[in-house]
Design a protein around this motif. Structure first.
Motif, PDB file in Angstrom:
ATOM      1  N   LYS A 346       0.812  -1.208   0.000  1.00 35.17           N
ATOM      2  CA  LYS A 346       0.000   0.000   0.000  1.00 35.17           C
ATOM      3  C   LYS A 346       0.855   1.271   0.000  1.00 35.17           C
ATOM      4  N   ILE A 347       1.887   1.282   0.859  1.00 35.99           N
ATOM      5  CA  ILE A 347       2.720   2.483   0.984  1.00 35.99           C
ATOM      6  C   ILE A 347       3.565   2.693  -0.265  1.00 35.99           C
ATOM      7  N   ALA A 348       3.809   1.618  -1.004  1.00 36.96           N
ATOM      8  CA  ALA A 348       4.533   1.749  -2.278  1.00 36.96           C
ATOM      9  C   ALA A 348       3.723   2.587  -3.275  1.00 36.96           C
ATOM     10  N   GLU A 349       2.406   2.596  -3.108  1.00 32.04           N
ATOM     11  CA  GLU A 349       1.541   3.299  -4.058  1.00 32.04           C
ATOM     12  C   GLU A 349       1.342   4.760  -3.692  1.00 32.04           C
ATOM     13  N   LYS A 350       1.248   5.062  -2.392  1.00 30.56           N
ATOM     14  CA  LYS A 350       1.001   6.443  -1.966  1.00 30.56           C
ATOM     15  C   LYS A 350       1.385   6.625  -0.506  1.00 30.56           C
ATOM     16  N   ASP A 351       1.504   7.908  -0.090  1.00 34.22           N
ATOM     17  CA  ASP A 351       1.777   8.227   1.306  1.00 34.22           C
ATOM     18  C   ASP A 351       0.495   8.113   2.131  1.00 34.22           C
ATOM     19  N   TYR A 352       0.679   7.809   3.414  1.00 34.13           N
ATOM     20  CA  TYR A 352      -0.446   7.772   4.352  1.00 34.13           C
ATOM     21  C   TYR A 352      -0.062   8.543   5.605  1.00 34.13           C
ATOM     22  N   LEU A 353      -1.078   9.173   6.209  1.00 34.94           N
ATOM     23  CA  LEU A 353      -0.852   9.942   7.435  1.00 34.94           C
ATOM     24  C   LEU A 353      -1.645   9.312   8.573  1.00 34.94           C
ATOM     25  N   LEU A 354      -0.981   9.090   9.703  1.00 37.99           N
ATOM     26  CA  LEU A 354      -1.606   8.622  10.931  1.00 37.99           C
ATOM     27  C   LEU A 354      -1.658   9.785  11.909  1.00 37.99           C
ATOM     28  N   TYR A 355      -2.831  10.006  12.500  1.00 33.33           N
ATOM     29  CA  TYR A 355      -2.945  11.035  13.546  1.00 33.33           C
ATOM     30  C   TYR A 355      -3.466  10.346  14.803  1.00 33.33           C
ATOM     31  N   ALA A 356      -2.515   9.996  15.686  1.00 28.03           N
ATOM     32  CA  ALA A 356      -2.858   9.337  16.949  1.00 28.03           C
ATOM     33  C   ALA A 356      -3.292  10.407  17.949  1.00 28.03           C
ATOM     34  N   PRO A 357      -4.157  10.073  18.903  1.00 25.90           N
ATOM     35  CA  PRO A 357      -4.767   8.775  19.171  1.00 25.90           C
ATOM     36  C   PRO A 357      -6.082   8.552  18.445  1.00 25.90           C
ATOM     37  N   TYR A 358      -6.455   9.504  17.557  1.00 23.69           N
ATOM     38  CA  TYR A 358      -7.724   9.358  16.844  1.00 23.69           C
ATOM     39  C   TYR A 358      -7.680   8.143  15.911  1.00 23.69           C
ATOM     40  N   GLN A 359      -6.499   7.892  15.358  1.00 23.58           N
ATOM     41  CA  GLN A 359      -6.279   6.700  14.531  1.00 23.58           C
ATOM     42  C   GLN A 359      -5.286   5.787  15.233  1.00 23.58           C
ATOM     43  N   THR A 360      -5.351   4.521  14.943  1.00 28.75           N
ATOM     44  CA  THR A 360      -4.609   3.552  15.752  1.00 28.75           C
ATOM     45  C   THR A 360      -3.112   3.529  15.457  1.00 28.75           C
ATOM     46  N   PHE A 361      -2.345   3.526  16.531  1.00 29.54           N
ATOM     47  CA  PHE A 361      -0.883   3.441  16.454  1.00 29.54           C
ATOM     48  C   PHE A 361      -0.432   2.045  16.002  1.00 29.54           C
ATOM     49  N   SER A 362      -1.367   1.115  15.930  1.00 29.50           N
ATOM     50  CA  SER A 362      -1.039  -0.266  15.548  1.00 29.50           C
ATOM     51  C   SER A 362      -0.352  -0.339  14.189  1.00 29.50           C
ATOM     52  N   TYR A 363      -0.565   0.666  13.334  1.00 30.36           N
ATOM     53  CA  TYR A 363       0.084   0.663  12.019  1.00 30.36           C
ATOM     54  C   TYR A 363       1.607   0.689  12.148  1.00 30.36           C
ATOM     55  N   VAL A 364       2.112   1.454  13.129  1.00 34.44           N
ATOM     56  CA  VAL A 364       3.564   1.547  13.318  1.00 34.44           C
ATOM     57  C   VAL A 364       4.123   0.189  13.731  1.00 34.44           C
ATOM     58  N   VAL A 365       3.462  -0.440  14.718  1.00 30.60           N
ATOM     59  CA  VAL A 365       3.912  -1.755  15.192  1.00 30.60           C
ATOM     60  C   VAL A 365       3.788  -2.792  14.081  1.00 30.60           C
ATOM     61  N   LYS A 366       2.651  -2.755  13.345  1.00 31.71           N
ATOM     62  CA  LYS A 366       2.425  -3.716  12.247  1.00 31.71           C
ATOM     63  C   LYS A 366       3.499  -3.578  11.171  1.00 31.71           C
ATOM     64  N   PHE A 367       3.867  -2.357  10.836  1.00 31.25           N
ATOM     65  CA  PHE A 367       4.877  -2.129   9.799  1.00 31.25           C
ATOM     66  C   PHE A 367       6.223  -2.729  10.212  1.00 31.25           C
ATOM     67  N   LEU A 368       6.603  -2.529  11.483  1.00 31.97           N
ATOM     68  CA  LEU A 368       7.865  -3.091  11.966  1.00 31.97           C
ATOM     69  C   LEU A 368       7.806  -4.616  12.045  1.00 31.97           C
ATOM     70  N   ARG A 369       6.685  -5.143  12.470  1.00 35.17           N
ATOM     71  CA  ARG A 369       6.543  -6.602  12.542  1.00 35.17           C
ATOM     72  C   ARG A 369       6.611  -7.218  11.148  1.00 35.17           C
ATOM     73  N   GLU A 370       5.962  -6.565  10.195  1.00 36.15           N
ATOM     74  CA  GLU A 370       6.032  -7.062   8.814  1.00 36.15           C
ATOM     75  C   GLU A 370       7.465  -6.997   8.301  1.00 36.15           C
ATOM     76  N   ALA A 371       8.155  -5.904   8.605  1.00 37.31           N
ATOM     77  CA  ALA A 371       9.549  -5.766   8.163  1.00 37.31           C
ATOM     78  C   ALA A 371      10.431  -6.841   8.798  1.00 37.31           C
ATOM     79  N   ALA A 372      10.134  -7.201  10.045  1.00 37.90           N
ATOM     80  CA  ALA A 372      10.930  -8.224  10.742  1.00 37.90           C
ATOM     81  C   ALA A 372      10.803  -9.589  10.089  1.00 37.90           C
ATOM     82  N   LEU A 373       9.653  -9.862   9.484  1.00 34.44           N
ATOM     83  CA  LEU A 373       9.399 -11.180   8.894  1.00 34.44           C
ATOM     84  C   LEU A 373       9.661 -11.235   7.390  1.00 34.44           C
ATOM     85  N   ASP A 374       9.532 -10.105   6.718  1.00 35.76           N
ATOM     86  CA  ASP A 374       9.632 -10.061   5.251  1.00 35.76           C
ATOM     87  C   ASP A 374      11.035 -10.461   4.790  1.00 35.76           C
ATOM     88  N   PRO A 375      11.166 -11.550   4.005  1.00 30.89           N
ATOM     89  CA  PRO A 375      12.507 -11.972   3.545  1.00 30.89           C
ATOM     90  C   PRO A 375      13.177 -10.970   2.620  1.00 30.89           C
TER      91      PRO A 375
END
Length: 697
Positions: A346-375
């Protein structure tokens, strides 16, 4: 601070004193505790925030002023035209006034709690059944944790811990006493931090009871001192605040972690800067303590109430009364960005903006977790300033190392009051194979950025997220902050340059997109302001909108004054310190300033320049303070995506139009609420609705 003294300093200097402005910010926090529209238990918690803020102020700012005074320097140039001695006196008088107001507010809150069948009782109000519970609780939990020192006949007075609360005990010995030489004796009981300050007692029907740990100990004084013979015993609270400046030794044989660790431990022995005592304490007891502790007139001596360390009210028990607390919001997803599937795609296609706490901070953790597993991911680089107590960020980085990624963490060991936590995380990550960088000599690293490198079709592609706040899951629930996710290779390349600077910092990099402190921020902001001045003179669209935590750099304020004189309209949302004086004819009549204090802590730094109708905007980690501009590594990141630009403009306008929780920052900083006849706008509540509505568009 009186209006007369405010006008005097303003007329003389055209700036509001930094320390006195900070105290007015803390007064705004106190207003939230007073505000009857704030839920009752949250009013108590705002009292705790007010007290915690004040503790840190004395440890850092007051301590600095005291050092200037003790060095025999007037400090007028450094302190904006007021001497250090005069400023200390004004601070003490202001704090006494605020403390008195806070005690009145606490009394009012306690009366309102009683209407809700919640009673905070003291040791004289304990029933027989409650006494049995308290005695058992004391024996099982409190007594093993108590430190009690008999000080009456000690030659050397013990060093009291910074910001710890103590009960100063006075015993009038009986005629039968044959232990002590004197007939009046003293002891100190340290209130243990390992035990909850508020002890919930068994309910009596619908009535709920709480006793503060201090009073529970008072109730059990006879248990503690049963071996002594006395006729009368009393206990009053005292607290000392110490200078929190770190003294880092220059021993080259020690690691930086070891040096910081030792310095943090030595902080507890810093010079005292504030002494707070129960104003009902016996006069002879007070004189005895002050003499023994060498408290003098360069220290701030504050008569207070029966209880100190009211910061503990930040953790006041909820008692299952959700009706007396702010309703918890469910953080929203970002439109078009699912937590299922790959964020990289998704981020390869366009930029996204997160505004916490109105939107979930889980995106930051998810991105790092995905990076940790992605070969396909080869490396992760990240800056860390403050982590959560249990950090999913740290565990994701360690997970990435275990999966063969090269992980580099720039961790700031000198993050004020989080040094110990960061040392522990640094040691843990280092033992797991994370490469640690400890910043640049003489500079704190305060920027918040992460760079991920990934192989895609035999080419290296970079992804990044960059934020105005810490990568901290806990504070992301209560601090408002922007985070930009991007794969813009121009921006990512320049973020990589910042990480290169951490390792080879004798080479100053050049940037076309990011604005980076300490080398470029000041002049870049000057140029952006100058452009607005020129545009206004030439009849083009101009204007400046800034959202900051603090505005205290006098040269930057002068630049904003110059823009105002040139006719540029300036809107400032400043949560905390504001040394700029708005609305003065011939100097700042085109500048308006508000401060929003509400349920969440306003934390973003945002710069918007009208730029002749094509706005330039940046999210940033930097406030307009000398330290952020000249003595820290900070990043201001441009926003290029038009949809995100519009979102940021909308969110700024929502905050600017607040007429419920906004205070007008005026010439004398009187913290007047902005009230008008327009539709009610409580910006933090409206902000959530704004993002909720966007999901339905």
């Amino acid at each position: 601070m009186t209006a007369a003294s405010s006008k005097h300093s303003i007329a003389e200097n055209t700036y509001y004193n930094r320390e006195l402005s900070w105290l007015q910010f803390n007064a705004r926090v106190l207003q939230e505790a007073k505000d009857t529209t704030t839920p009752l238990i949250d009013r108590l918690r705002f009292l705790g925030i007010f007290s915690n803020n004040l503790d840190e102020f004395f440890k850092v700012r007051y301590a600095t002023i005291k050092r200037i005074a003790e060095a025999g320097k007037g400090g007028r140039s450094f302190l904006g035209g007021i001497s250090a001695t005069e400023l200390m006196e004004k601070i003490t008088n202001t704090v006494i006034e605020h403390q008195k107001a806070s005690l009145d507010i606490l009394k009012d809150i306690e009366q309102e709690l009683e209407k809700e069948n919640i009673y905070i009782i003291n040791e004289t109000e304990v029933s027989e059944a409650q006494s049995a519970f308290i005695s058992d609780y004391f024996i099982q939990k409190v007594s093993p944790a108590l430190v009690t020192i008999m000080i009456g006949e000690l030659e050397a007075f013990p060093s009291l811990k910074d910001s710890a609360a103590y009960l100063a005990v006075k015993m009038e010995m009986s005629k039968d006493d044959d232990i002590f030489k004197t007939k009046t004796n003293y002891a100190l009981i340290e209130i243990p931090k390992s035990i909850e300050r508020f002890v919930v007692l068994p309910a009596d029907g619908e009535k709920q009871y709480i006793i503060i740990l201090d009073d529970l100990i008072r109730h059990c004084l006879h248990n503690i001192f049963s071996i002594f013979k006395y006729d009368k015993i009393s206990a009053n609270m005292i607290k000392i605040t110490r200078d929190a400046e770190l003294d880092i030794e220059s021993d080259l044989s020690k690691s930086f972690i070891d040096k910081i660790s030792k310095s943090v431990k030595n902080r507890s022995a810093g010079d005292p800067v504030r002494f707070v005592y129960d104003k009902k304490i016996d006069k002879k007891t007070l004189e005895f303590l002050m003499k023994k502790m060498n408290i003098d007139n360069t220290d701030s001596i504050i008569p207070g109430g029966r209880y100190h360390n009211r910061r503990d009210y930040m953790s006041f028990p909820s008692l299952g009364r959700n009706d007396l607390q702010y309703k918890k919001i469910q953080p929203l997803p970002i439109k078009g960005l699912s937590l299922q599937g790959s964020l990289f795609d998704k981020i390869a296609e366009k930029d996204y903006l997160l505004y916490a706490p109105y939107q979930t901070f889980s995106y930051v953790v998810k991105f790092l977790r995905e990076a940790a597993l992605d070969p396909n991911v080869t490396s992760i680089k990240i800056t860390i300033y403050r982590l959560a107590e249990i950090s999913h960020i740290a565990s994701s980085l360690i997970n990435a190392v275990k999966n063969g990624k090269e992980v580099t963490v720039q961790i700031e060991l000198q993050a004020r009051f989080d040094e110990e936590a960061n040392i522990q995380y640094a040691e843990q990550m280092q033992s797991e194979g994370v490469k640690l960088i400890f910043g640049v000599s003489g500079l704190k690293v305060h920027c918040k950025a992460c760079l991920i490198e990934r192989n895609e079709k035999d080419k290296l592609k970079r992804y990044a997220f960059i934020s105005t706040g810490n990568f901290n899951e806990s504070t992301a629930r209560i601090y408002t902050d922007y985070t930009l996710f991007t794969s813009d290779q121009k921006i990512c390349k320049e973020i990589n340059k910042v990480f290169d600077f951490f390792e080879v910092n004798y080479k100053i990099k050049k940037y076309r997109h990011l604005i980076v402190s300490p080398h470029y921020t000041r002049n870049s902001i000057y140029q952006l302001i100058d452009t607005e001045i020129i545009n206004n003179i030439n009849g083009r669209a101009s204007g400046i909108k800034l959202k900051l935590n603090s505005l205290s750099d006098l040269k930057m304020i002068d630049k904003l004054y110059a823009a105002s004189r040139a006719g540029v309209k300036i809107k400032l949302i400043v949560r905390g310190i504001c040394c700029l004086v708005p609305g003065i004819k011939g100097m700042s009549e085109n500048i308006e300033v508000i401060s929003v204090i509400d349920k969440f802590l306003e934390h973003p730094r945002l710069f918007i320049f009208e730029n002749a109708g094509d706005p330039k905007m940046y999210i940033s980690s930097a406030d307009f303070m000398g330290r952020n501009l000249d003595n820290r590594v900070e990043i201001s990141c441009p926003i290029y995506d038009e949809d995100i630009k519009q979102t940021i403009l909308d969110t700024f306008d929502i905050s600017w139009n607040d007429n419920v929780k906004a205070r007008i920052i005026s010439e004398n900083q009187s913290n007047r609420y902005r009230k008008n006849k327009k539709e009610k706008v409580r910006s933090q509540f409206k902000m959530y609705d704004y993002f909720k509505d966007k999901l339905e568009e």
